[in-house]
Motif scaffolding. Structure first.
Motif, PDB file in Angstrom:
ATOM      1  N   ARG A 199       4.330 -16.067 -14.808  1.00 31.85           N
ATOM      2  CA  ARG A 199       4.867 -15.034 -15.682  1.00 31.85           C
ATOM      3  C   ARG A 199       5.622 -15.645 -16.867  1.00 31.85           C
ATOM      4  O   ARG A 199       5.717 -15.071 -17.933  1.00 31.85           O
ATOM      5  CB  ARG A 199       5.805 -14.131 -14.873  1.00 31.85           C
ATOM      6  CG  ARG A 199       5.806 -12.690 -15.352  1.00 31.85           C
ATOM      7  CD  ARG A 199       6.745 -11.836 -14.507  1.00 31.85           C
ATOM      8  NE  ARG A 199       6.435 -11.903 -13.089  1.00 31.85           N
ATOM      9  CZ  ARG A 199       7.358 -12.029 -12.122  1.00 31.85           C
ATOM     10  NH1 ARG A 199       8.633 -12.118 -12.422  1.00 31.85           N
ATOM     11  NH2 ARG A 199       6.993 -12.063 -10.863  1.00 31.85           N
ATOM     12  N   GLU A 200       6.177 -16.818 -16.649  1.00 28.47           N
ATOM     13  CA  GLU A 200       7.036 -17.406 -17.682  1.00 28.47           C
ATOM     14  C   GLU A 200       6.413 -18.582 -18.419  1.00 28.47           C
ATOM     15  O   GLU A 200       7.024 -19.134 -19.324  1.00 28.47           O
ATOM     16  CB  GLU A 200       8.362 -17.863 -17.051  1.00 28.47           C
ATOM     17  CG  GLU A 200       9.242 -16.732 -16.522  1.00 28.47           C
ATOM     18  CD  GLU A 200       9.743 -15.811 -17.628  1.00 28.47           C
ATOM     19  OE1 GLU A 200       9.802 -16.243 -18.792  1.00 28.47           O
ATOM     20  OE2 GLU A 200      10.045 -14.645 -17.316  1.00 28.47           O
ATOM     21  N   GLY A 212       1.183  -5.034 -15.401  1.00 30.61           N
ATOM     22  CA  GLY A 212       0.883  -5.697 -14.134  1.00 30.61           C
ATOM     23  C   GLY A 212       0.862  -7.205 -14.297  1.00 30.61           C
ATOM     24  O   GLY A 212       0.665  -7.724 -15.377  1.00 30.61           O
ATOM     25  N   ASN A 213       1.073  -7.903 -13.230  1.00 33.65           N
ATOM     26  CA  ASN A 213       1.072  -9.354 -13.309  1.00 33.65           C
ATOM     27  C   ASN A 213      -0.347  -9.884 -13.418  1.00 33.65           C
ATOM     28  O   ASN A 213      -1.259  -9.379 -12.784  1.00 33.65           O
ATOM     29  CB  ASN A 213       1.740  -9.961 -12.078  1.00 33.65           C
ATOM     30  CG  ASN A 213       3.237  -9.767 -12.123  1.00 33.65           C
ATOM     31  OD1 ASN A 213       3.833  -9.687 -13.192  1.00 33.65           O
ATOM     32  ND2 ASN A 213       3.842  -9.674 -10.955  1.00 33.65           N
ATOM     33  N   TYR A 214      -0.479 -10.885 -14.226  1.00 29.12           N
ATOM     34  CA  TYR A 214      -1.771 -11.522 -14.358  1.00 29.12           C
ATOM     35  C   TYR A 214      -1.794 -12.746 -13.464  1.00 29.12           C
ATOM     36  O   TYR A 214      -0.936 -13.614 -13.566  1.00 29.12           O
ATOM     37  CB  TYR A 214      -2.009 -11.927 -15.807  1.00 29.12           C
ATOM     38  CG  TYR A 214      -3.343 -12.580 -16.035  1.00 29.12           C
ATOM     39  CD1 TYR A 214      -4.484 -11.805 -16.231  1.00 29.12           C
ATOM     40  CD2 TYR A 214      -3.463 -13.961 -16.016  1.00 29.12           C
ATOM     41  CE1 TYR A 214      -5.705 -12.394 -16.425  1.00 29.12           C
ATOM     42  CE2 TYR A 214      -4.700 -14.565 -16.208  1.00 29.12           C
ATOM     43  CZ  TYR A 214      -5.813 -13.774 -16.417  1.00 29.12           C
ATOM     44  OH  TYR A 214      -7.026 -14.367 -16.603  1.00 29.12           O
ATOM     45  N   THR A 215      -2.758 -12.788 -12.590  1.00 27.04           N
ATOM     46  CA  THR A 215      -2.832 -13.905 -11.661  1.00 27.04           C
ATOM     47  C   THR A 215      -3.971 -14.832 -12.048  1.00 27.04           C
ATOM     48  O   THR A 215      -5.119 -14.403 -12.094  1.00 27.04           O
ATOM     49  CB  THR A 215      -3.083 -13.386 -10.233  1.00 27.04           C
ATOM     50  OG1 THR A 215      -2.089 -12.408  -9.954  1.00 27.04           O
ATOM     51  CG2 THR A 215      -2.978 -14.514  -9.230  1.00 27.04           C
ATOM     52  N   PRO A 216      -3.667 -16.066 -12.341  1.00 27.02           N
ATOM     53  CA  PRO A 216      -4.746 -17.003 -12.636  1.00 27.02           C
ATOM     54  C   PRO A 216      -5.672 -17.124 -11.431  1.00 27.02           C
ATOM     55  O   PRO A 216      -5.220 -17.093 -10.299  1.00 27.02           O
ATOM     56  CB  PRO A 216      -4.010 -18.329 -12.888  1.00 27.02           C
ATOM     57  CG  PRO A 216      -2.592 -17.967 -13.125  1.00 27.02           C
ATOM     58  CD  PRO A 216      -2.348 -16.700 -12.376  1.00 27.02           C
ATOM     59  N   ARG A 217      -6.956 -17.233 -11.696  1.00 23.20           N
ATOM     60  CA  ARG A 217      -7.893 -17.313 -10.587  1.00 23.20           C
ATOM     61  C   ARG A 217      -8.446 -18.721 -10.396  1.00 23.20           C
ATOM     62  O   ARG A 217      -9.066 -19.038  -9.417  1.00 23.20           O
ATOM     63  CB  ARG A 217      -9.068 -16.349 -10.816  1.00 23.20           C
ATOM     64  CG  ARG A 217      -8.781 -14.944 -10.374  1.00 23.20           C
ATOM     65  CD  ARG A 217      -9.745 -13.982 -11.015  1.00 23.20           C
ATOM     66  NE  ARG A 217      -9.557 -13.992 -12.471  1.00 23.20           N
ATOM     67  CZ  ARG A 217     -10.204 -13.191 -13.299  1.00 23.20           C
ATOM     68  NH1 ARG A 217     -11.093 -12.358 -12.836  1.00 23.20           N
ATOM     69  NH2 ARG A 217      -9.974 -13.240 -14.598  1.00 23.20           N
ATOM     70  N   ASP A 218      -8.257 -19.530 -11.400  1.00 24.98           N
ATOM     71  CA  ASP A 218      -8.852 -20.858 -11.314  1.00 24.98           C
ATOM     72  C   ASP A 218      -7.785 -21.908 -11.542  1.00 24.98           C
ATOM     73  O   ASP A 218      -7.033 -21.836 -12.493  1.00 24.98           O
ATOM     74  CB  ASP A 218      -9.939 -20.998 -12.380  1.00 24.98           C
ATOM     75  CG  ASP A 218     -10.576 -22.367 -12.323  1.00 24.98           C
ATOM     76  OD1 ASP A 218     -10.161 -23.235 -13.106  1.00 24.98           O
ATOM     77  OD2 ASP A 218     -11.461 -22.573 -11.482  1.00 24.98           O
ATOM     78  N   PHE A 219      -7.740 -22.866 -10.647  1.00 23.76           N
ATOM     79  CA  PHE A 219      -6.705 -23.888 -10.752  1.00 23.76           C
ATOM     80  C   PHE A 219      -7.303 -25.272 -10.911  1.00 23.76           C
ATOM     81  O   PHE A 219      -6.670 -26.272 -10.615  1.00 23.76           O
ATOM     82  CB  PHE A 219      -5.787 -23.833  -9.532  1.00 23.76           C
ATOM     83  CG  PHE A 219      -5.053 -22.531  -9.435  1.00 23.76           C
ATOM     84  CD1 PHE A 219      -3.933 -22.297 -10.207  1.00 23.76           C
ATOM     85  CD2 PHE A 219      -5.510 -21.520  -8.597  1.00 23.76           C
ATOM     86  CE1 PHE A 219      -3.258 -21.087 -10.136  1.00 23.76           C
ATOM     87  CE2 PHE A 219      -4.847 -20.308  -8.518  1.00 23.76           C
ATOM     88  CZ  PHE A 219      -3.724 -20.086  -9.289  1.00 23.76           C
ATOM     89  N   ALA A 220      -8.556 -25.283 -11.345  1.00 20.05           N
ATOM     90  CA  ALA A 220      -9.204 -26.579 -11.543  1.00 20.05           C
ATOM     91  C   ALA A 220      -8.324 -27.403 -12.465  1.00 20.05           C
ATOM     92  O   ALA A 220      -7.769 -26.896 -13.423  1.00 20.05           O
ATOM     93  CB  ALA A 220     -10.574 -26.386 -12.158  1.00 20.05           C
TER      94      ALA A 220
END
Ligand SMILES: [Zn+2]
Ligand SMILES: [Zn+2]
Lengths: 179, 218
Positions: free
Chosen positions: A10-11, B116-124
């Motif tokens: 978020r930050e 809404g919170n955005y959640t990253p889906r890829d952590f490559a």
């Protein structure tokens, strides 16, 4: 203070803007040291900003400038333009361009810039202490999130940084660039 | 073009601009060409990012330049000329979009809940894409495609802040939204772009960008 991954996501953008308070900032840095996922998000986001912030992203169609000037000429400058008028305009343009060059070069001479996409650095106070990475191209205010190689940093005066060909970071040095 | 890259907004350039603007106001109209020369590409880029169509963007860029000339007396020296010019361009582009593209359906991301919170889906692991790869047209193309795929409210904020280097406040003012909204949208835009461009990603985003089959342009 401990932050979770969700809080970091978020930050992360505000962090890169330098817009988080020192406590949160320290907590995030602690988190990055132990969390690969968040470090990937941080590095990627920073790279996105750097890539899109590059002047090379500003492309125009072939002939754009020519057509623009034609359109402007139709509307701005009286259609009938005398030879004398042309000469005056050309001379003025030369004067203006020349004056600009003189103003630039008199403040600092740029030896060989490490990046050709440097903004004019003449507004940066020469005695300001800045940090440079040995392999980097830009100089920063200490703590700028856009410093890459945190391992090999030197703190030097802005004057020296410019003499060595470093260009000011467009992010943390912004206020001097627009002074 | 060296002059396009060096004539950015250092104090020397700004002094130069002040003089130019005064002289244009005093009747030396032809100096307007000198004034705008460093910004031609940026103005087009701003229009294109909003309209996503070259012909429309070019026409809008021309209109914006003409408008800047007509209203040069209204320019106030407390803001940068480049910022003022980009604001005019954004207004022109938005007006045109409203007129001509009223019935175009915006991408799905636009309908996402901004709060809404955005959640990253890829952590490559993001292997840094060096700036030098921007010399390659296909890389610039991929970046442009990724940007074009964002919803307009994210695209606008990202273009003004991260490409045109306006401040958060200037971006907010240009778009008529709050600074808080700018920050929220900026976060979204940056994270979405990161994900669209993240190497090693085999999801549907990357196939939309035809980055599939593991072939990356960098
Ligand atoms: Zn984490
Ligand atoms: Zn910096």
């Amino acid at each position: 203070m401990v932050v979770t991954c969700e809080e970091v996501w978020r930050e992360v953008s505000n962090y890169l803007e330098g817009e988080v308070d020192p406590t949160l900032r320290a907590a995030m840095e602690e988190h990055f040291r132990g969390c690969k996922r968040c470090t990937a998000v941080l590095d990627g986001t920073r790279n996105v900003i750097q890539l899109y912030g590059d002047e090379r992203m500003f492309e125009v169609p072939l002939g754009f400038s020519h057509r623009l000037h034609r359109r402007l000429e139709e509307n701005i400058v009286p259609a009938r333009r005398t030879f004398l008028g042309w000469m005056v305009a050309a001379a003025a343009a030369v004067l203006v361009a020349g004056g600009f060059e003189v103003a630039r070069s008199s403040v600092f001479s740029h030896p060989e810039l490490r990046t050709e996409h440097a903004e004019s650095s003449s507004g940066v106070p020469p005695d300001l202490m800045v940090v440079v990475a040995t392999d980097g191209k830009t100089f920063h205010i200490p703590g700028c999130p856009f410093i890459h190689d945190k391992a090999r940093l030197r703190t030097i005066a802005a004057r020296e940084a410019m003499q060595e060909g470093y260009a000011p970071c467009v992010r943390c040095m912004r206020k001097y660039l627009n002074a | 073009m060296p002059e396009e890259r060096t004539a950015l907004e250092g104090p020397a350039a700004q002094f130069n601009e002040e003089v130019l603007i005064r002289r244009i106001r005093d009747g030396e109209r032809e100096l307007f060409y000198e004034l705008i020369r460093p910004y031609e590409r940026r103005v087009f880029a701003a229009a294109f990012a909003i309209l996503r169509n070259e012909a429309d963007a070019e026409d809008t860029a021309q209109e914006a330049m003409l408008k800047a000339f007509k209203h040069i007396r209204q320019f106030r020296a407390e803001s940068r000329f480049s910022t003022w010019l980009i604001q005019i361009t954004v207004n022109e582009a938005r007006m045109r979009r409203r007129k001509e593209h009223a019935n175009i359906i915006e991408p799905i991301v636009d309908r996402q809940d901004e709060e809404g919170n955005y959640t990253p889906r890829d952590f490559a692991d993001w292997r840094e894409i060096p700036l030098e790869t921007l010399e390659r047209k296909e890389v610039r193309q991929k970046l442009a495609e990724a940007l074009a795929s964002l919803g307009e409210k994210y695209r606008e904020v990202f273009v003004l802040r991260d490409m045109q280097q306006l401040s958060i406040e200037e971006t907010a003012k240009a778009l008529g939204i709050s600074a808080a909204s700018v920050k929220t949208r900026l976060l979204r835009a940056r994270l979405m772009l990161r994900e669209l461009l993240a190497p090693g990603l085999g999801g549907n985003w990357s196939s939309r960008l035809s980055l599939a089959k593991g072939v990356k342009p960098w």
